[in-house]
Design an enzyme around this catalytic site. Structure first.
Site, short mmCIF file in Angstrom:
data_model
loop_
_atom_site.label_atom_id
_atom_site.label_comp_id
_atom_site.label_asym_id
_atom_site.label_seq_id
_atom_site.Cartn_x
_atom_site.Cartn_y
_atom_site.Cartn_z
CB THR A 83 -0.92 0.04 1.24
OG1 THR A 83 -1.30 1.40 1.52
CG2 THR A 83 -0.23 -0.51 2.46
CB CYS A 194 -3.77 4.73 -4.57
SG CYS A 194 -4.88 3.73 -3.56
#
Length: 227
Positions: A83, A194
């Site tokens: 992430t 992202c």
């Protein structure tokens, strides 16, 4: 082959892509029935997301540091935090383990510089775009990082959490992201900062060169694993 550790679940939609990309890369390089050696710890994203919203970053760091230790104990030789946003606690995670934690910002910056670019637009969660931890890592590599307008930042963030993290991919949201990219003035390329964004847009969807951070992160890990 070294064993790749993964801290995932943030969201599991993107972690599934990490897993797929790593195994695909190993099979492509080694052929046959080869697949990646992986130790995966998947957290409950609802708990982490609550810590994000409440700015309980120390709690999040402790949770991921503990998970990283479990991944190391499982036999991992290197570690990926799957992430972008949770690279905010990268230093605490790295301090908790003895194996190298491959920084997503470093692998992305290397790809941008290899392409001969210096100025890039950044798409990501509101945390990744607004807070300095990610941009400063990129800037350490001599890059100039541009951000969307506050209104566009809100749109990008909302689509990530309300749609992409839930597996919802729509043409309407793809067009919204394309419009955000079109409004980047002076950008030579765009960071898909992202993991979930890569589920929505790719190089085929925008005119500027894109830098898919998930794919770049995985490729760097596989390079190390097979070195």
């Amino acid at each position: 082959m070294l064993t790749i550790g993964m801290l995932g679940g943030m969201s599991w939609e993107s972690t599934a892509e990490y897993y797929r990309l790593a195994n695909t890369a190993v099979r492509e390089r080694l052929g046959g029935l080869h697949s990646a050696r992986i130790v995966l710890h998947s957290v409950d994203f609802a708990e982490i997301e609550r810590m994000q919203v409440e700015s309980r970053w120390d709690d999040a760091a402790k949770a991921l540091a503990q998970a990283a230790q479990q991944v190391q104990a499982g036999g991992a030789d290197l570690l990926l935090i799957c992430t972008n946003t949770m690279h905010k606690v990268y230093d605490q995670v790295q301090a908790a383990v003895d194996i190298p934690v491959v920084h997503l910002g470093d692998t992305t910056a290397a790809a941008i510089k290899a392409a001969g670019l210096t100025t890039v637009g950044l798409l990501g969660t509101g945390f990744t775009m607004v807070q300095p931890f990610y941009r400063e890592r990129l800037e350490q590599h001599g890059l100039t990082v541009l951000l969307p307008s506050p209104e566009d930042q809100a749109t990008v963030h909302r689509i990530i959490y309300d749609e992409l993290c839930l597996g919802i991919v729509t043409d309407e949201s793809r067009r919204a992201y394309q419009q955000v990219v079109d409004r980047f003035e002076g950008a030579q390329g765009v960071i898909l900062g992202c993991t979930e964004i890569e589920l929505l847009i790719s190089q085929d969807d925008v005119p500027l060169p894109v830098f898919p951070t998930t794919r770049l992160h995985v490729e760097a890990a596989v390079d190390r694993a097979l070195a």
